[in-house]
Design an enzyme around this catalytic site. Structure first.
Site, PDB file in Angstrom:
ATOM      1  N   ASN A 184     -52.853  52.980  -1.730  1.00  0.00           N
ATOM      2  CA  ASN A 184     -51.482  52.541  -1.957  1.00  0.00           C
ATOM      3  C   ASN A 184     -50.899  53.289  -3.152  1.00  0.00           C
ATOM      4  O   ASN A 184     -51.533  53.403  -4.187  1.00  0.00           O
ATOM      5  CB  ASN A 184     -51.441  51.037  -2.202  1.00  0.00           C
ATOM      6  CG  ASN A 184     -52.121  50.267  -1.091  1.00  0.00           C
ATOM      7  OD1 ASN A 184     -51.811  50.465   0.075  1.00  0.00           O
ATOM      8  ND2 ASN A 184     -53.060  49.420  -1.443  1.00  0.00           N
ATOM      9  N   HIS A 191     -31.892  54.323 -10.002  1.00  0.00           N
ATOM     10  CA  HIS A 191     -32.799  54.613 -11.116  1.00  0.00           C
ATOM     11  C   HIS A 191     -33.639  53.382 -11.456  1.00  0.00           C
ATOM     12  O   HIS A 191     -33.115  52.290 -11.626  1.00  0.00           O
ATOM     13  CB  HIS A 191     -31.984  55.038 -12.348  1.00  0.00           C
ATOM     14  CG  HIS A 191     -32.829  55.257 -13.548  1.00  0.00           C
ATOM     15  ND1 HIS A 191     -32.717  54.468 -14.673  1.00  0.00           N
ATOM     16  CD2 HIS A 191     -33.791  56.154 -13.804  1.00  0.00           C
ATOM     17  CE1 HIS A 191     -33.582  54.887 -15.578  1.00  0.00           C
ATOM     18  NE2 HIS A 191     -34.248  55.916 -15.071  1.00  0.00           N
ATOM     19  N   ASP A 232     -51.285  51.708   2.674  1.00  0.00           N
ATOM     20  CA  ASP A 232     -52.227  52.031   3.744  1.00  0.00           C
ATOM     21  C   ASP A 232     -52.118  51.016   4.882  1.00  0.00           C
ATOM     22  O   ASP A 232     -51.422  50.000   4.784  1.00  0.00           O
ATOM     23  CB  ASP A 232     -53.648  52.147   3.203  1.00  0.00           C
ATOM     24  CG  ASP A 232     -54.193  50.860   2.601  1.00  0.00           C
ATOM     25  OD1 ASP A 232     -54.024  49.782   3.216  1.00  0.00           O
ATOM     26  OD2 ASP A 232     -54.819  50.924   1.520  1.00  0.00           O
ATOM     27  N   TYR A 235     -57.782  51.359  -0.341  1.00  0.00           N
ATOM     28  CA  TYR A 235     -57.145  51.435  -1.670  1.00  0.00           C
ATOM     29  C   TYR A 235     -56.260  52.678  -1.746  1.00  0.00           C
ATOM     30  O   TYR A 235     -56.270  53.414  -2.725  1.00  0.00           O
ATOM     31  CB  TYR A 235     -58.196  51.426  -2.784  1.00  0.00           C
ATOM     32  CG  TYR A 235     -59.093  50.223  -2.739  1.00  0.00           C
ATOM     33  CD1 TYR A 235     -58.655  48.998  -3.231  1.00  0.00           C
ATOM     34  CD2 TYR A 235     -60.372  50.301  -2.198  1.00  0.00           C
ATOM     35  CE1 TYR A 235     -59.473  47.878  -3.186  1.00  0.00           C
ATOM     36  CE2 TYR A 235     -61.201  49.191  -2.155  1.00  0.00           C
ATOM     37  CZ  TYR A 235     -60.751  47.983  -2.647  1.00  0.00           C
ATOM     38  OH  TYR A 235     -61.557  46.873  -2.610  1.00  0.00           O
TER      39      TYR A 235
END
Length: 146
Positions: free
Chosen positions: A132, A22, A30, A130
């Site tokens: 990710n 948790h 990428d 971009y």
């Protein structure tokens, strides 16, 4: 091969998803991201894109419900006010599989240290820039255990 488990989830990635606790975060990055350099733990998913991995992981992965957010994404030009078509696809997919969880856009300043601190980085061959994503693991309740 396993019944009901997408074959894109190889043994190393399945182990990682199961081993996380948790609050642990997993970054799916990428092909341009320096994953080898930044990872505490690295799982390679060469030949696969971020969206395919999200489609496979999200139905199996409990997201954190504690209110700090559970799905984070990069932003076009590292500016949370800018998006690309890839970001819209991520938001639609996450909304369909995990309704009620917002996808939070992060600046580069907030995103990159978080990826470096992630439990695991999954390196993909994603060509979108971009692209990710970070997922924060929640708990599985007794009712969810079968």
């Amino acid at each position: 091969m396993l019944i009901g488990i997408p074959p894109i989830l190889g043994p190393d990635l399945l182990y990682t998803l199961r081993a996380m606790g948790h609050g642990d975060e997993i970054a799916i990055v990428d092909g341009n991201y320096p994953a080898q350099e930044h990872a505490r733990r690295l799982v390679r998913a060469d030949g696969h894109g971020v969206m395919a991995l999200l489609r496979a992981i999200l139905p199996l992965f409990p997201l954190d419900e504690d209110g700090v957010g559970a799905i984070f994404r990069a932003s076009l030009n590292n500016d949370p006010a800018q998006t690309s078509s890839f970001h819209h696809e991520v938001e639609a997919l996450c909304g369909a599989i995990k309704p009620g969880f917002a996808v939070i856009a992060l600046s580069g300043e907030a995103l990159y240290p978080r990826i470096r601190a992630a439990h695991t980085i999954v390196a993909t061959s994603e060509s979108a820039l971009y692209a990710n994503i970070i997922l924060r693991k929640g708990v599985v309740s007794v009712q969810g255990m079968g």
